[in-house]
Design a protein around this motif. Structure first.
Motif, PDB file in Angstrom:
ATOM      1  N   GLU A 132       0.823  -1.205   0.000  1.00 28.23           N
ATOM      2  CA  GLU A 132       0.000   0.000   0.000  1.00 28.23           C
ATOM      3  C   GLU A 132       0.863   1.263   0.000  1.00 28.23           C
ATOM      4  O   GLU A 132       0.553   2.232  -0.696  1.00 28.23           O
ATOM      5  N   GLU A 133       1.959   1.259   0.767  1.00 25.45           N
ATOM      6  CA  GLU A 133       2.864   2.413   0.785  1.00 25.45           C
ATOM      7  C   GLU A 133       3.493   2.629  -0.583  1.00 25.45           C
ATOM      8  O   GLU A 133       3.650   3.767  -1.032  1.00 25.45           O
ATOM      9  N   VAL A 149       2.193   1.846  -3.485  1.00 29.48           N
ATOM     10  CA  VAL A 149       1.156   2.385  -4.380  1.00 29.48           C
ATOM     11  C   VAL A 149       1.030   3.891  -4.188  1.00 29.48           C
ATOM     12  O   VAL A 149       1.034   4.653  -5.162  1.00 29.48           O
ATOM     13  N   MET A 160      -5.564   5.443   0.542  1.00 29.64           N
ATOM     14  CA  MET A 160      -5.895   4.059   0.243  1.00 29.64           C
ATOM     15  C   MET A 160      -7.274   3.732   0.807  1.00 29.64           C
ATOM     16  O   MET A 160      -7.551   3.997   1.971  1.00 29.64           O
ATOM     17  N   ARG A 208      -8.955   0.448  -0.412  1.00 25.27           N
ATOM     18  CA  ARG A 208      -8.785  -1.000  -0.257  1.00 25.27           C
ATOM     19  C   ARG A 208      -8.161  -1.610  -1.506  1.00 25.27           C
ATOM     20  O   ARG A 208      -8.176  -1.013  -2.574  1.00 25.27           O
ATOM     21  N   LYS A 209      -7.639  -2.808  -1.337  1.00 28.57           N
ATOM     22  CA  LYS A 209      -7.161  -3.598  -2.481  1.00 28.57           C
ATOM     23  C   LYS A 209      -8.387  -4.169  -3.173  1.00 28.57           C
ATOM     24  O   LYS A 209      -9.316  -4.649  -2.515  1.00 28.57           O
ATOM     25  N   PHE A 253      -5.851  -1.261  -6.799  1.00 24.27           N
ATOM     26  CA  PHE A 253      -6.263  -0.643  -5.548  1.00 24.27           C
ATOM     27  C   PHE A 253      -7.280   0.448  -5.816  1.00 24.27           C
ATOM     28  O   PHE A 253      -7.242   1.111  -6.851  1.00 24.27           O
ATOM     29  N   LEU A 286      -8.315   3.976  -4.630  1.00 26.12           N
ATOM     30  CA  LEU A 286      -7.794   5.131  -3.910  1.00 26.12           C
ATOM     31  C   LEU A 286      -8.810   6.259  -3.966  1.00 26.12           C
ATOM     32  O   LEU A 286      -9.645   6.308  -4.859  1.00 26.12           O
TER      33      LEU A 286
END
Length: 106
Positions: free
Chosen positions: A2-3, A5, A20, A22-23, A43, A45
């Motif tokens: 996540e970081e 991305v 973020m 969610r995936k 993801f 965003l």
């Protein structure tokens, strides 16, 4: 992940306030140009409410795309045309109303 991305979004678009949510999915398929195996993670965003609808961003740093200017913009949903390599198929996993418009569905 996540970081990474959020870091890539900032580097490629200049958006520093993306958050973020969610995936959405992980997709394993062959790269459309090289035919090599590729794993892509998607993801969801959220941009801040004061983000412009369109902007240009010049990439900083020393990578291969340093100095490249990207024209960034948000598109309304549903999309009228598919994204490259059919990456828009995952939009329906976030909200079914976001699926790409197909011929005969308008």
């Amino acid at each position: 992940m996540e970081e990474a991305v959020l870091r890539e979004v900032a580097e490629e678009t200049g958006l520093l306030t993306a958050a973020m949510v969610r995936k959405v999915a992980v997709e394993d398929k062959l790269h459309s140009d090289t035919g090599q195996p590729r794993r892509t993670s998607f993801f969801f965003l959220q941009a801040s409410a004061d983000t412009s609808d369109a902007w240009d961003h010049q990439v900083n740093g020393d990578g291969d795309d340093a100095g490249v200017t990207f024209a960034c913009r948000f598109l309304p949903f549903p999309l009228e045309q598919p994204l490259a390599d059919d990456q828009d198929v995952w939009l329906g996993h976030i909200d079914p109303r976001w699926t790409t418009v197909t011929v005969g569905s308008q």
